[in-house]
Design a protein around this motif. Structure first.
Motif, PDB file in Angstrom:
ATOM      1  N   TRP A   1      37.809 -24.158  -8.104  1.00 27.06           N
ATOM      2  CA  TRP A   1      36.643 -23.272  -8.089  1.00 27.06           C
ATOM      3  C   TRP A   1      36.509 -22.561  -9.435  1.00 27.06           C
ATOM      4  CZ3 TRP A   1      36.834 -17.746  -8.064  1.00 27.06           C
ATOM      5  CH2 TRP A   1      35.598 -17.114  -7.865  1.00 27.06           C
ATOM      6  N   PHE A   2      37.610 -22.018  -9.947  1.00 30.85           N
ATOM      7  CA  PHE A   2      37.579 -21.261 -11.200  1.00 30.85           C
ATOM      8  C   PHE A   2      37.126 -22.136 -12.371  1.00 30.85           C
ATOM      9  CE2 PHE A   2      39.510 -19.591 -15.074  1.00 30.85           C
ATOM     10  CZ  PHE A   2      39.049 -18.286 -15.049  1.00 30.85           C
ATOM     11  N   TYR A   3      37.766 -23.297 -12.531  1.00 27.92           N
ATOM     12  CA  TYR A   3      37.463 -24.151 -13.691  1.00 27.92           C
ATOM     13  C   TYR A   3      36.184 -24.977 -13.539  1.00 27.92           C
ATOM     14  CZ  TYR A   3      41.903 -23.128 -15.978  1.00 27.92           C
ATOM     15  OH  TYR A   3      42.951 -22.502 -16.609  1.00 27.92           O
ATOM     16  N   ASN A   4      35.838 -25.375 -12.321  1.00 29.29           N
ATOM     17  CA  ASN A   4      34.700 -26.282 -12.127  1.00 29.29           C
ATOM     18  C   ASN A   4      33.410 -25.591 -11.721  1.00 29.29           C
ATOM     19  OD1 ASN A   4      36.395 -28.458 -12.745  1.00 29.29           O
ATOM     20  ND2 ASN A   4      37.029 -28.655 -10.619  1.00 29.29           N
ATOM     21  N   ILE A   5      33.499 -24.367 -11.247  1.00 30.96           N
ATOM     22  CA  ILE A   5      32.290 -23.642 -10.850  1.00 30.96           C
ATOM     23  C   ILE A   5      32.109 -22.376 -11.685  1.00 30.96           C
ATOM     24  CG2 ILE A   5      31.137 -22.394  -8.963  1.00 30.96           C
ATOM     25  CD1 ILE A   5      32.371 -24.476  -7.056  1.00 30.96           C
ATOM     26  N   VAL A   6      33.092 -21.491 -11.651  1.00 25.09           N
ATOM     27  CA  VAL A   6      32.939 -20.191 -12.306  1.00 25.09           C
ATOM     28  C   VAL A   6      32.736 -20.340 -13.813  1.00 25.09           C
ATOM     29  CG1 VAL A   6      34.062 -17.987 -12.835  1.00 25.09           C
ATOM     30  CG2 VAL A   6      34.220 -18.953 -10.535  1.00 25.09           C
ATOM     31  N   ILE A   7      33.667 -20.977 -14.491  1.00 29.22           N
ATOM     32  CA  ILE A   7      33.582 -21.074 -15.956  1.00 29.22           C
ATOM     33  C   ILE A   7      32.292 -21.762 -16.403  1.00 29.22           C
ATOM     34  CG2 ILE A   7      34.653 -22.063 -18.021  1.00 29.22           C
ATOM     35  CD1 ILE A   7      36.055 -19.502 -16.974  1.00 29.22           C
ATOM     36  N   PRO A   8      31.926 -22.927 -15.861  1.00 38.29           N
ATOM     37  CA  PRO A   8      30.658 -23.545 -16.292  1.00 38.29           C
ATOM     38  C   PRO A   8      29.432 -22.659 -16.027  1.00 38.29           C
ATOM     39  CG  PRO A   8      31.994 -25.156 -15.131  1.00 38.29           C
ATOM     40  CD  PRO A   8      32.670 -23.825 -14.955  1.00 38.29           C
ATOM     41  N   GLU A   9      29.396 -21.976 -14.874  1.00 35.66           N
ATOM     42  CA  GLU A   9      28.243 -21.129 -14.565  1.00 35.66           C
ATOM     43  C   GLU A   9      28.174 -19.911 -15.478  1.00 35.66           C
ATOM     44  OE1 GLU A   9      27.948 -20.266 -10.374  1.00 35.66           O
ATOM     45  OE2 GLU A   9      27.649 -22.376  -9.866  1.00 35.66           O
ATOM     46  N   VAL A  10      29.316 -19.344 -15.845  1.00 37.02           N
ATOM     47  CA  VAL A  10      29.316 -18.230 -16.796  1.00 37.02           C
ATOM     48  C   VAL A  10      28.842 -18.723 -18.165  1.00 37.02           C
ATOM     49  CG1 VAL A  10      30.772 -16.596 -18.070  1.00 37.02           C
ATOM     50  CG2 VAL A  10      31.067 -16.863 -15.605  1.00 37.02           C
ATOM     51  N   GLU A  11      29.325 -19.886 -18.569  1.00 33.21           N
ATOM     52  CA  GLU A  11      28.957 -20.437 -19.879  1.00 33.21           C
ATOM     53  C   GLU A  11      27.472 -20.772 -19.967  1.00 33.21           C
ATOM     54  OE1 GLU A  11      31.829 -23.613 -20.292  1.00 33.21           O
ATOM     55  OE2 GLU A  11      33.281 -22.272 -21.250  1.00 33.21           O
ATOM     56  N   GLU A  12      26.819 -21.076 -18.823  1.00 27.44           N
ATOM     57  CA  GLU A  12      25.376 -21.334 -18.806  1.00 27.44           C
ATOM     58  C   GLU A  12      24.561 -20.083 -19.119  1.00 27.44           C
ATOM     59  OE1 GLU A  12      24.365 -23.007 -15.017  1.00 27.44           O
ATOM     60  OE2 GLU A  12      25.521 -24.841 -15.393  1.00 27.44           O
ATOM     61  N   LYS A  13      25.138 -18.918 -18.885  1.00 25.58           N
ATOM     62  CA  LYS A  13      24.507 -17.628 -19.162  1.00 25.58           C
ATOM     63  C   LYS A  13      23.163 -17.450 -18.456  1.00 25.58           C
ATOM     64  CE  LYS A  13      26.926 -17.032 -23.494  1.00 25.58           C
ATOM     65  NZ  LYS A  13      26.923 -16.488 -24.822  1.00 25.58           N
ATOM     66  N   THR A  14      23.104 -17.878 -17.191  1.00 27.53           N
ATOM     67  CA  THR A  14      21.879 -17.699 -16.399  1.00 27.53           C
ATOM     68  C   THR A  14      21.854 -16.337 -15.709  1.00 27.53           C
ATOM     69  OG1 THR A  14      22.861 -18.627 -14.394  1.00 27.53           O
ATOM     70  CG2 THR A  14      21.734 -20.179 -15.900  1.00 27.53           C
TER      71      THR A  14
ATOM     72  N   ILE B   1      32.013 -11.344 -19.934  1.00 29.49           N
ATOM     73  CA  ILE B   1      32.374 -12.583 -20.635  1.00 29.49           C
ATOM     74  C   ILE B   1      31.153 -13.242 -21.261  1.00 29.49           C
ATOM     75  CG2 ILE B   1      33.190 -14.956 -20.274  1.00 29.49           C
ATOM     76  CD1 ILE B   1      35.514 -13.146 -20.325  1.00 29.49           C
ATOM     77  N   SER B   2      30.033 -13.269 -20.557  1.00 34.21           N
ATOM     78  CA  SER B   2      28.851 -13.977 -21.062  1.00 34.21           C
ATOM     79  C   SER B   2      28.270 -13.332 -22.315  1.00 34.21           C
ATOM     80  CB  SER B   2      27.767 -14.050 -19.978  1.00 34.21           C
ATOM     81  OG  SER B   2      27.259 -12.757 -19.711  1.00 34.21           O
TER      82      SER B   2
ATOM     83  N   GLU C   1      23.652 -15.727 -13.034  1.00 37.10           N
ATOM     84  CA  GLU C   1      24.057 -15.883 -11.636  1.00 37.10           C
ATOM     85  C   GLU C   1      25.558 -15.731 -11.436  1.00 37.10           C
ATOM     86  OE1 GLU C   1      22.563 -18.976  -9.210  1.00 37.10           O
ATOM     87  OE2 GLU C   1      20.489 -18.584  -9.741  1.00 37.10           O
ATOM     88  N   ARG C   2      26.325 -15.907 -12.493  1.00 39.25           N
ATOM     89  CA  ARG C   2      27.783 -15.768 -12.390  1.00 39.25           C
ATOM     90  C   ARG C   2      28.244 -14.991 -13.613  1.00 39.25           C
ATOM     91  NH1 ARG C   2      30.936 -17.410  -7.987  1.00 39.25           N
ATOM     92  NH2 ARG C   2      29.757 -19.331  -7.906  1.00 39.25           N
ATOM     93  N   GLU C   3      29.155 -14.042 -13.389  1.00 40.93           N
ATOM     94  CA  GLU C   3      29.680 -13.239 -14.493  1.00 40.93           C
ATOM     95  C   GLU C   3      31.136 -12.910 -14.234  1.00 40.93           C
ATOM     96  OE1 GLU C   3      30.024 -12.304 -17.687  1.00 40.93           O
ATOM     97  OE2 GLU C   3      27.907 -11.701 -17.671  1.00 40.93           O
ATOM     98  N   ILE C   4      31.879 -12.752 -15.301  1.00 41.43           N
ATOM     99  CA  ILE C   4      33.253 -12.258 -15.226  1.00 41.43           C
ATOM    100  C   ILE C   4      33.288 -10.947 -15.993  1.00 41.43           C
ATOM    101  CG2 ILE C   4      35.677 -12.654 -15.781  1.00 41.43           C
ATOM    102  CD1 ILE C   4      35.084 -15.683 -15.708  1.00 41.43           C
ATOM    103  N   LEU C   5      33.686  -9.887 -15.300  1.00 46.46           N
ATOM    104  CA  LEU C   5      33.862  -8.597 -15.949  1.00 46.46           C
ATOM    105  C   LEU C   5      35.349  -8.404 -16.215  1.00 46.46           C
ATOM    106  CD1 LEU C   5      31.594  -6.283 -13.739  1.00 46.46           C
ATOM    107  CD2 LEU C   5      30.961  -7.582 -15.768  1.00 46.46           C
ATOM    108  N   LEU C   6      35.665  -7.983 -17.419  1.00 45.82           N
ATOM    109  CA  LEU C   6      37.053  -7.741 -17.797  1.00 45.82           C
ATOM    110  C   LEU C   6      37.263  -6.280 -18.120  1.00 45.82           C
ATOM    111  CD1 LEU C   6      37.741 -10.567 -20.409  1.00 45.82           C
ATOM    112  CD2 LEU C   6      38.236 -10.574 -17.974  1.00 45.82           C
ATOM    113  N   VAL C   7      38.469  -5.820 -17.870  1.00 46.68           N
ATOM    114  CA  VAL C   7      38.899  -4.526 -18.355  1.00 46.68           C
ATOM    115  C   VAL C   7      40.111  -4.802 -19.240  1.00 46.68           C
ATOM    116  CG1 VAL C   7      39.633  -2.192 -17.785  1.00 46.68           C
ATOM    117  CG2 VAL C   7      38.275  -3.503 -16.132  1.00 46.68           C
TER     118      VAL C   7
END
Length: 178
Positions: free
Chosen positions: A54-67, A13-14, A69-75
């Motif tokens: 957790w998904f909207y307030n932690i995961v999405i913001p951390e992925v959007e920061e592109k540091t 995603i990032s 530390e958090r990633e979403i892999l899609l197939v």
């Protein structure tokens, strides 16, 4: 439903632009990408009561920061006779100095036993830099993961009762929940 996969595409995603993401996974008119991802996973809120927050307030913001530390892999899978690629698998990962963890891992039921889970695990290992990431699995889903637990020789390190849902055991592999 038996599907004939033409090709599986693995995405981070990032690393993709929103317009490209929409091209791959938005089929419902007007549905935002992050809502499509959440809707794909929302049944997890039954086992993990704080999942939506957790998904909207932690995961999405951390992925959007592109540091990193958090990633979403899609197939996404291209299906024979279907012009729209279909979201067939997803993994949410956490990679910090203290923790390398597979937080969420799903393969759509129509795409099980087609090698997607194995390839997605391999991509998780690559991203996290380990073949033994921490992963926790609730007792009501443990059977779904039995093949991969054995294949990758995941070591059960904790059993925690009621951590996410009362009277439900969470099995932790390869480390400890913090």
């Amino acid at each position: 439903m038996e599907v004939s996969i033409v090709k599986n595409i693995f995405l981070k995603i990032s690393e993709i632009e929103p317009s490209e993401l929409r091209k791959f996974i938005i089929s419902e008119i007007g549905e935002k990408s992050k809502d499509k991802l959440y809707n794909y996973l929302k049944d997890l809120s039954e086992s993990y009561p704080q999942f939506e927050e957790w998904f909207y307030n932690i995961v999405i913001p951390e992925v959007e920061e592109k540091t990193g530390e958090r990633e979403i892999l899609l197939v996404v899978s291209e299906i024979e006779g279907n012009p729209q690629a279909i979201l067939s698998g997803i993994a949410i990962l956490k990679k910090s100095k203290e923790e390398k963890k597979i937080c969420t891992f799903r393969v759509h039921q129509d795409f099980e036993n087609k090698g997607i889970g194995t390839e997605l695990f391999e991509r998780c290992f690559e991203y996290l830099g380990t073949r033994k990431p921490i992963i926790s699995i609730s007792e009501d889903r443990i059977e779904m993961f039995k093949y991969h637990i054995e294949k990758y020789k995941f070591e059960k390190t904790q059993e925690i009762s009621g951590i996410y849902k009362p009277n439900l055991i969470e099995y932790v592999f390869n480390g400890y929940l913090k």
